[in-house]
Design a protein around this motif. Structure first.
Motif, PDB file in Angstrom:
ATOM      1  N   ALA A   1      42.676  62.501  52.123  1.00  0.00           N
ATOM      2  CA  ALA A   1      41.588  62.238  53.063  1.00  0.00           C
ATOM      3  C   ALA A   1      40.286  61.907  52.336  1.00  0.00           C
ATOM      4  N   LYS A   2      40.176  62.262  51.069  1.00  0.00           N
ATOM      5  CA  LYS A   2      38.977  61.982  50.269  1.00  0.00           C
ATOM      6  C   LYS A   2      39.005  60.588  49.639  1.00  0.00           C
ATOM      7  N   VAL A   3      40.147  59.916  49.681  1.00  0.00           N
ATOM      8  CA  VAL A   3      40.324  58.641  48.984  1.00  0.00           C
ATOM      9  C   VAL A   3      39.837  57.479  49.840  1.00  0.00           C
ATOM     10  N   THR A   4      39.064  56.582  49.225  1.00  0.00           N
ATOM     11  CA  THR A   4      38.669  55.314  49.844  1.00  0.00           C
ATOM     12  C   THR A   4      38.828  54.218  48.797  1.00  0.00           C
ATOM     13  N   TRP A   5      38.958  52.982  49.250  1.00  0.00           N
ATOM     14  CA  TRP A   5      39.219  51.857  48.348  1.00  0.00           C
ATOM     15  C   TRP A   5      38.221  50.726  48.573  1.00  0.00           C
ATOM     16  N   PRO A   6      37.845  50.042  47.484  1.00  0.00           N
ATOM     17  CA  PRO A   6      37.053  48.818  47.667  1.00  0.00           C
ATOM     18  C   PRO A   6      37.926  47.703  48.240  1.00  0.00           C
ATOM     19  N   ASP A   7      37.293  46.652  48.730  1.00  0.00           N
ATOM     20  CA  ASP A   7      38.017  45.570  49.399  1.00  0.00           C
ATOM     21  C   ASP A   7      38.995  44.825  48.506  1.00  0.00           C
ATOM     22  N   ASP A   8      38.774  44.826  47.188  1.00  0.00           N
ATOM     23  CA  ASP A   8      39.669  44.068  46.307  1.00  0.00           C
ATOM     24  C   ASP A   8      40.931  44.843  45.912  1.00  0.00           C
ATOM     25  N   VAL A   9      41.125  46.009  46.471  1.00  0.00           N
ATOM     26  CA  VAL A   9      42.367  46.758  46.277  1.00  0.00           C
ATOM     27  C   VAL A   9      43.293  46.407  47.439  1.00  0.00           C
ATOM     28  N   HIS A  10      44.464  45.868  47.117  1.00  0.00           N
ATOM     29  CA  HIS A  10      45.408  45.391  48.134  1.00  0.00           C
ATOM     30  C   HIS A  10      46.306  46.494  48.690  1.00  0.00           C
ATOM     31  N   GLY A  11      46.434  47.577  47.945  1.00  0.00           N
ATOM     32  CA  GLY A  11      47.312  48.662  48.359  1.00  0.00           C
ATOM     33  C   GLY A  11      47.212  49.806  47.370  1.00  0.00           C
ATOM     34  N   CYS A  12      48.072  50.792  47.541  1.00  0.00           N
ATOM     35  CA  CYS A  12      48.074  51.926  46.630  1.00  0.00           C
ATOM     36  C   CYS A  12      49.480  52.499  46.526  1.00  0.00           C
ATOM     37  N   VAL A  13      49.676  53.280  45.487  1.00  0.00           N
ATOM     38  CA  VAL A  13      50.939  53.980  45.270  1.00  0.00           C
ATOM     39  C   VAL A  13      50.618  55.436  44.973  1.00  0.00           C
ATOM     40  N   LEU A  14      51.373  56.322  45.563  1.00  0.00           N
ATOM     41  CA  LEU A  14      51.319  57.741  45.241  1.00  0.00           C
ATOM     42  C   LEU A  14      52.662  58.123  44.638  1.00  0.00           C
TER      43      LEU A  14
ATOM     44  N   GLY B   1      54.511  53.313  48.079  1.00  0.00           N
ATOM     45  CA  GLY B   1      53.483  52.280  48.009  1.00  0.00           C
ATOM     46  C   GLY B   1      53.193  51.732  49.390  1.00  0.00           C
ATOM     47  N   VAL B   2      51.909  51.496  49.671  1.00  0.00           N
ATOM     48  CA  VAL B   2      51.484  50.987  50.969  1.00  0.00           C
ATOM     49  C   VAL B   2      50.474  49.865  50.746  1.00  0.00           C
ATOM     50  N   LEU B   3      50.679  48.747  51.438  1.00  0.00           N
ATOM     51  CA  LEU B   3      49.705  47.653  51.418  1.00  0.00           C
ATOM     52  C   LEU B   3      48.735  47.817  52.577  1.00  0.00           C
ATOM     53  N   ARG B   4      47.596  47.146  52.489  1.00  0.00           N
ATOM     54  CA  ARG B   4      46.576  47.241  53.539  1.00  0.00           C
ATOM     55  C   ARG B   4      47.119  46.900  54.926  1.00  0.00           C
ATOM     56  N   ASP B   5      48.081  45.988  54.985  1.00  0.00           N
ATOM     57  CA  ASP B   5      48.615  45.583  56.296  1.00  0.00           C
ATOM     58  C   ASP B   5      49.656  46.560  56.842  1.00  0.00           C
ATOM     59  N   GLY B   6      49.906  47.660  56.113  1.00  0.00           N
ATOM     60  CA  GLY B   6      50.831  48.684  56.579  1.00  0.00           C
ATOM     61  C   GLY B   6      52.240  48.567  56.023  1.00  0.00           C
ATOM     62  N   TYR B   7      52.577  47.430  55.405  1.00  0.00           N
ATOM     63  CA  TYR B   7      53.904  47.302  54.794  1.00  0.00           C
ATOM     64  C   TYR B   7      54.026  48.358  53.695  1.00  0.00           C
ATOM     65  N   HIS B   8      55.189  48.978  53.601  1.00  0.00           N
ATOM     66  CA  HIS B   8      55.345  50.058  52.628  1.00  0.00           C
ATOM     67  C   HIS B   8      56.733  50.046  52.017  1.00  0.00           C
ATOM     68  N   ARG B   9      56.845  50.749  50.914  1.00  0.00           N
ATOM     69  CA  ARG B   9      58.118  50.883  50.205  1.00  0.00           C
ATOM     70  C   ARG B   9      58.130  52.277  49.595  1.00  0.00           C
ATOM     71  N   SER B  10      59.244  53.015  49.780  1.00  0.00           N
ATOM     72  CA  SER B  10      59.394  54.361  49.227  1.00  0.00           C
ATOM     73  C   SER B  10      60.627  54.387  48.330  1.00  0.00           C
ATOM     74  N   LEU B  11      60.429  54.825  47.106  1.00  0.00           N
ATOM     75  CA  LEU B  11      61.510  54.896  46.131  1.00  0.00           C
ATOM     76  C   LEU B  11      61.620  56.310  45.578  1.00  0.00           C
ATOM     77  N   LEU B  12      62.810  56.651  45.127  1.00  0.00           N
ATOM     78  CA  LEU B  12      63.112  57.993  44.637  1.00  0.00           C
ATOM     79  C   LEU B  12      63.868  57.885  43.317  1.00  0.00           C
ATOM     80  N   ARG B  13      63.507  58.753  42.375  1.00  0.00           N
ATOM     81  CA  ARG B  13      64.238  58.837  41.108  1.00  0.00           C
ATOM     82  C   ARG B  13      64.539  60.297  40.827  1.00  0.00           C
ATOM     83  N   LEU B  14      65.823  60.627  40.797  1.00  0.00           N
ATOM     84  CA  LEU B  14      66.224  62.001  40.528  1.00  0.00           C
ATOM     85  C   LEU B  14      65.966  62.354  39.073  1.00  0.00           C
ATOM     86  N   ARG B  15      65.652  63.609  38.843  1.00  0.00           N
ATOM     87  CA  ARG B  15      65.427  64.080  37.485  1.00  0.00           C
ATOM     88  C   ARG B  15      66.676  63.831  36.651  1.00  0.00           C
TER      89      ARG B  15
END
Length: 155
Positions: A74-87, A116-130
């Motif tokens: 909730a504390k995170v904000t992005w400038p306009d030139d950031v197209h998306g983010c990954v957690l 990963g989520v793009l500004r338009d809401g498109y997203h992708r979730s990936l998993l890697r087991l230990r």
């Protein structure tokens, strides 16, 4: 904006970077931007000539604080030139170990989850087991809807 396939590549790149930090770490955030925007604001140490213009670059940020993930996002904000983010975060998943005579056997394993989520809401979730190198699409049983919504809310 970069193509949708670029998001998958960026999520994998962020996941690999976070994996280099080892296990039991903090939640890792990455800003996603295109090559030309990045070159306009940064002086990269690595050459980017091989990076296609439509690729997304995952730029590592300071890890999120140790508090509640929702509160931290909730504390995170992005400038306009950031197209998306990954957690990239760690999760515990239940996996099928194999079959026994009287049913299935399950185990609990640690995994890195990269969303990963793009500004338009498109997203992708990936998993890697230990102890595995392969990133896989998240199974339907591992719902990431709440996390996708929280990440989209940062834009």
């Amino acid at each position: 904006m970069a193509g949708r396939d670029a998001l998958t590549a960026a999520v994998i790149a962020a996941g690999r970077d976070a994996a280099g930090e080892g296990w039991d770490g903090a939640h890792r955030m990455y800003a996603l931007t295109d090559r030309d925007t990045y070159l306009g604001v940064a002086y990269p140490l690595d050459p980017l000539a091989e990076v296609p213009p439509d690729a997304l670059l995952a730029i590592p940020l300071t890890p999120l604080g140790p508090g509640d993930l929702g509160t931290e996002l909730a504390k995170v904000t992005w400038p306009d030139d950031v197209h998306g983010c990954v957690l990239v975060t760690e999760v515990t998943v239940v996996t099928r170990l194999g079959r026994r005579r009287r049913g299935k056997s399950f185990g609990v394993r640690r995994a890195h989850l990269a969303v990963g989520v793009l500004r338009d809401g498109y997203h992708r979730s990936l998993l890697r087991l230990r102890d595995e190198d392969e990133w896989r699409l998240c199974p339907d049983s591992l719902s990431t809807d709440g996390l996708v919504t929280a990440l989209a809310g940062t834009f």
